[in-house]
Design an enzyme around this catalytic site. Structure first.
Site, PDB file in Angstrom:
ATOM      1  N   ARG A  36      47.311  46.812  45.759  1.00  0.00           N
ATOM      2  CA  ARG A  36      46.862  47.997  46.682  1.00  0.00           C
ATOM      3  C   ARG A  36      47.532  47.760  48.141  1.00  0.00           C
ATOM      4  O   ARG A  36      47.088  46.772  48.763  1.00  0.00           O
ATOM      5  CB  ARG A  36      45.412  48.143  46.585  1.00  0.00           C
ATOM      6  CG  ARG A  36      44.906  49.630  47.167  1.00  0.00           C
ATOM      7  CD  ARG A  36      43.582  49.677  47.485  1.00  0.00           C
ATOM      8  NE  ARG A  36      43.512  48.755  48.808  1.00  0.00           N
ATOM      9  CZ  ARG A  36      42.296  48.173  49.192  1.00  0.00           C
ATOM     10  NH1 ARG A  36      41.156  47.649  48.403  1.00  0.00           N
ATOM     11  NH2 ARG A  36      42.133  47.362  50.301  1.00  0.00           N
ATOM     12  N   HIS A  79      41.607  50.735  51.138  1.00  0.00           N
ATOM     13  CA  HIS A  79      40.945  51.357  49.936  1.00  0.00           C
ATOM     14  C   HIS A  79      41.125  52.792  50.126  1.00  0.00           C
ATOM     15  O   HIS A  79      41.076  53.652  48.947  1.00  0.00           O
ATOM     16  CB  HIS A  79      39.467  50.672  50.048  1.00  0.00           C
ATOM     17  CG  HIS A  79      38.568  51.244  49.038  1.00  0.00           C
ATOM     18  ND1 HIS A  79      38.884  51.135  47.761  1.00  0.00           N
ATOM     19  CD2 HIS A  79      37.407  52.288  49.063  1.00  0.00           C
ATOM     20  CE1 HIS A  79      37.709  51.911  47.191  1.00  0.00           C
ATOM     21  NE2 HIS A  79      37.011  52.525  47.893  1.00  0.00           N
ATOM     22  N   TYR A  97      40.010  42.053  56.170  1.00  0.00           N
ATOM     23  CA  TYR A  97      39.594  40.993  54.826  1.00  0.00           C
ATOM     24  C   TYR A  97      40.757  40.487  54.206  1.00  0.00           C
ATOM     25  O   TYR A  97      40.675  39.867  53.209  1.00  0.00           O
ATOM     26  CB  TYR A  97      38.577  41.860  53.915  1.00  0.00           C
ATOM     27  CG  TYR A  97      39.106  43.217  53.307  1.00  0.00           C
ATOM     28  CD1 TYR A  97      40.073  43.308  52.471  1.00  0.00           C
ATOM     29  CD2 TYR A  97      38.598  44.219  54.065  1.00  0.00           C
ATOM     30  CE1 TYR A  97      40.437  44.620  51.914  1.00  0.00           C
ATOM     31  CE2 TYR A  97      39.203  45.413  53.498  1.00  0.00           C
ATOM     32  CZ  TYR A  97      40.101  45.740  52.463  1.00  0.00           C
ATOM     33  OH  TYR A  97      40.354  46.719  51.878  1.00  0.00           O
TER      34      TYR A  97
HETATM   35  C1  LIG Z   1      28.328  52.563  40.404  1.00  0.00           C
HETATM   36  C2  LIG Z   1      28.890  52.329  41.901  1.00  0.00           C
HETATM   37  N1  LIG Z   1      28.747  51.412  42.921  1.00  0.00           N
HETATM   38  C3  LIG Z   1      29.267  51.280  44.133  1.00  0.00           C
HETATM   39  C4  LIG Z   1      30.267  52.367  44.448  1.00  0.00           C
HETATM   40  C5  LIG Z   1      30.786  51.864  45.680  1.00  0.00           C
HETATM   41  N2  LIG Z   1      32.164  51.639  45.559  1.00  0.00           N
HETATM   42  C6  LIG Z   1      33.191  52.825  45.662  1.00  0.00           C
HETATM   43  S1  LIG Z   1      34.794  52.217  45.492  1.00  0.00           S
HETATM   44  C7  LIG Z   1      34.326  50.670  45.067  1.00  0.00           C
HETATM   45  C8  LIG Z   1      35.363  49.617  44.507  1.00  0.00           C
HETATM   46  C9  LIG Z   1      35.626  49.853  43.372  1.00  0.00           C
HETATM   47  O1  LIG Z   1      36.761  48.974  43.265  1.00  0.00           O
HETATM   48  P1  LIG Z   1      37.677  48.935  41.837  1.00  0.00           P
HETATM   49  O2  LIG Z   1      37.206  49.222  40.576  1.00  0.00           O
HETATM   50  O3  LIG Z   1      38.447  47.898  41.736  1.00  0.00           O
HETATM   51  O4  LIG Z   1      38.750  50.105  42.085  1.00  0.00           O
HETATM   52  P2  LIG Z   1      39.822  50.660  43.204  1.00  0.00           P
HETATM   53  O5  LIG Z   1      39.138  51.178  44.175  1.00  0.00           O
HETATM   54  O6  LIG Z   1      40.262  49.023  43.804  1.00  0.00           O
HETATM   55  O7  LIG Z   1      40.853  51.390  42.701  1.00  0.00           O
HETATM   56  C10 LIG Z   1      32.769  50.560  45.054  1.00  0.00           C
HETATM   57  C11 LIG Z   1      32.018  49.402  45.065  1.00  0.00           C
HETATM   58  C12 LIG Z   1      30.249  53.397  43.665  1.00  0.00           C
HETATM   59  N3  LIG Z   1      31.115  54.315  44.069  1.00  0.00           N
HETATM   60  N4  LIG Z   1      29.754  53.725  42.409  1.00  0.00           N
END
Ligand SMILES: Cc1ncc(C[n+]2csc(CCOP(=O)(O)OP(=O)(O)O)c2C)c(N)n1
Length: 372
Positions: free
Chosen positions: A266, A270, A279
Site C-alpha cells: 500500500r 490506510h 509507523y
Molecule cells: C471487525 C472489524 N474490526 C476492526 C475494524 C477496524 N479496521 C478498519 S480497517 C482495519 C485494517 C484492515 O487491514 P487489512 O485487512 O490488511 O486491509 P487493508 O486496509 O490493508 O486493505 C481495521 C482493523 C473493522 N472495520 N472491522
C-alpha cells in the site's frame, strides 16, 4: 487459452518467494504452473491491461485529491495495488460475483458502475448507491473479513442452483486474522464451494505490519482448511491474472475453493485520515517504488518493440477524461434524504428500524420547529 484441470498443486515451493512472470525490471520469466494460463495473451492485450491500470490509478489519485479538497469525505487509496486488482478482475467472467472490502475501486470501473453512484458512498450521502445485481458487485464491506462469508454464501447458492457462476472475495492481510475469514474457509472447504479467496497482502492492517499478525506467510494458512493456495507477486499483473484464472477455473469445474495471496504494497495511507509516516520508514516506501506494477509492464513492452510512448499518451487521454468526469460527478452529488438510511437494513419492515425512523423524524422535526 488451454487450461488443464489437473493443476491443483500448490505453489508450495514458492511460498518464500512469490511466483512471478514479469520481474520489476520488465523481464518475462517462465513459470511451470502459471505460464499456460496467460499463453493466449498477446502484446496488445497486455497493453490493454496497462491502460486499465492507468485508468484505475488516475481514478484513485483523483478521488484522493477530491477528498483533500473537501469534495469527498474519506478515501481508502489503492495506489500500488493496481496489478492485484486489475489482474484478478480481468480473470472473471461477467456472471461471476465480487465481494470486496472498501479499497477495491478497480472492479466497479472495469465493470462500468456509474462513477457518481460509487462516489456517493465516499461523500457519505448514501449508505450505498449502486444495485449489486446490476454488475455482480457486492456492497462495500467495512466489517473486516465479513465479505468472505458473503462470497462463500453466494458460491454455495450458485452451486446449489448449478448456475456456473463463481465468486471472489477480496480482503487484506489483516482480515486473515479475523474469525469470519476462518469460518468462511471452513464452509468453502467442506461444501467445496466455487469461490476464490483473494488476499491482497499490502503489508499493513492500518499501522500493524503483516509480520506482527503472522509468523509465516499468509498463504500457508489455507492448507489448514485443505484449500490450495497460490502466492504470487501482486505487483505483477501477469502472475495475478494467471493465478486468478487458474483458481477461477478450478472453482468453475467443480474443484472447489482456492486461496491467492497477492504480495503487494500500500503506497499511500490506510485512508485519507491516516499518516503512515508515524509507523513506517520512508526507505521502505521508496524500495517499493521500483517494484511499481505499471513500470514493469512499460519496460517489458518497450523491450518487445511496442510503441510505449503512444500507449502512454493514449492511456493518459482516457485517464484525463475519466478524472474530469469523476471531479464533475463528485462536486455535483447531492445528499439523499437522510431518512433513506432506514430503507435497506432489512428486506421487509422491522419494528426496531421503524422505531428508529420515528425517532429520527421527531428529532429532525424539532430542528424545523426551532428554526420557525
Ligand atoms: C471487525 C472489524 N474490526 C476492526 C475494524 C477496524 N479496521 C478498519 S480497517 C482495519 C485494517 C484492515 O487491514 P487489512 O485487512 O490488511 O486491509 P487493508 O486496509 O490493508 O486493505 C481495521 C482493523 C473493522 N472495520 N472491522
Amino acid at each position: 487459452m488451454s487450461i488443464t484441470t489437473s493443476t491443483t498443486e500448490q505453489l508450495a515451493d514458492e511460498f518464500d518467494s512469490p511466483a512471478r512472470l514479469l520481474t520489476a525490471e520488465g523481464v518475462r520469466v517462465r513459470h511451470e504452473i502459471l505460464d499456460e494460463h496467460v499463453a493466449d495473451l498477446d502484446l496488445q492485450q497486455l497493453a490493454d491491461l496497462y491502460t486499465d491500470m492507468v485508468l484505475v490509478r488516475r481514478f484513485d489519485t483523483e478521488a484522493f485529491s477530491l477528498t483533500r479538497q473537501g469534495e469527498l469525505a474519506l478515501w481508502p487509496p489503492l495506489l500500488g495495488q493496481e496489478a492485484a486488482q486489475v489482474g484478478s478482475a480481468r480473470a472473471l467472467e461477467d456472471r461471476d460475483w465480487s465481494f470486496g472490502s472498501y479499497r477495491e475501486h478497480a472492479l466497479p470501473i472495469l465493470r462500468g458502475v456509474d462513477i457518481d453512484r460509487w462516489l456517493k458512498v465516499w461523500k457519505t450521502t448514501s449508505n450505498t448507491a449502486w444495485d449489486p445485481h446490476e454488475h455482480n458487485i457486492g456492497l462495500n464491506q467495512i466489517i473486516i473479513g465479513a465479505q468472505t462469508l458473503h462470497a462463500v454464501g453466494y458460491a454455495m447458492g450458485a452451486q446449489f442452483k448449478q448456475d456456473d457462476s463463481c465468486s471472489i472475495a477480496y480482503f487484506g492481510d489483516g482480515a486473515t486474522t479475523e474469525g469470519d475469514v476462518s469460518e468462511a474457509m471452513v464452509f468453502a472447504s467442506t461444501y467445496n464451494a466455487p469461490v476464490v479467496f483473494f488476499c491482497q497482502n499490502n503489508g499493513y492492517a492500518i499501522s500493524e505490519p503483516t509480520s506482527v499478525q503472522a509468523k509465516h506467510v499468509l498463504a500457508r494458512r489455507a492448507s489448514g482448511f485443505d484449500i490450495p493456495a497460490y502466492r504470487v507477486d501482486g505487483n505483477d499483473i501477469l502472475a495475478v491474472l494467471a493465478a486468478t484464472r487458474l483458481a477461477m477455473h478450478r472453482a468453475r469445474t467443480g474443484h472447489g475453493p482456492s486461496f491467492i495471496e497477492a504480495v503487494t504494497y500500500r503506497m499511500g495511507p490506510h485512508t485519507t485520515t491516516d499518516d503512515p509516516s508515524r509507523y513506517r520508514e520512508n526507505d521502505e516506501v521508496e524500495s517499493w517504488k521500483e517494484r511499481d506494477p505499471l513500470l514493469r509492464v512499460e519496460r517489458f513492452l518497450e523491450s518487445e518493440g511496442f510503441n510505449v510512448e503512444q500507449l502512454r499518451a493514449d492511456a493518459k487521454t482516457n485517464a484525463d477524461a475519466l478524472a474530469k468526469q469523476l471531479r464533475a460527478g463528485a462536486i455535483a452529488i447531492q445528499p439523499d434524504p437522510a431518512e433513506q438510511m432506514f430503507d435497506n437494513v432489512y428486506s421487509s419492515p422491522h419494528a426496531r428500524i421503524e422505531r428508529q425512523r420515528a425517532e429520527y423524524k421527531a428529532f429532525a422535526a424539532s430542528y424545523e420547529k426551532a428554526a420557525s
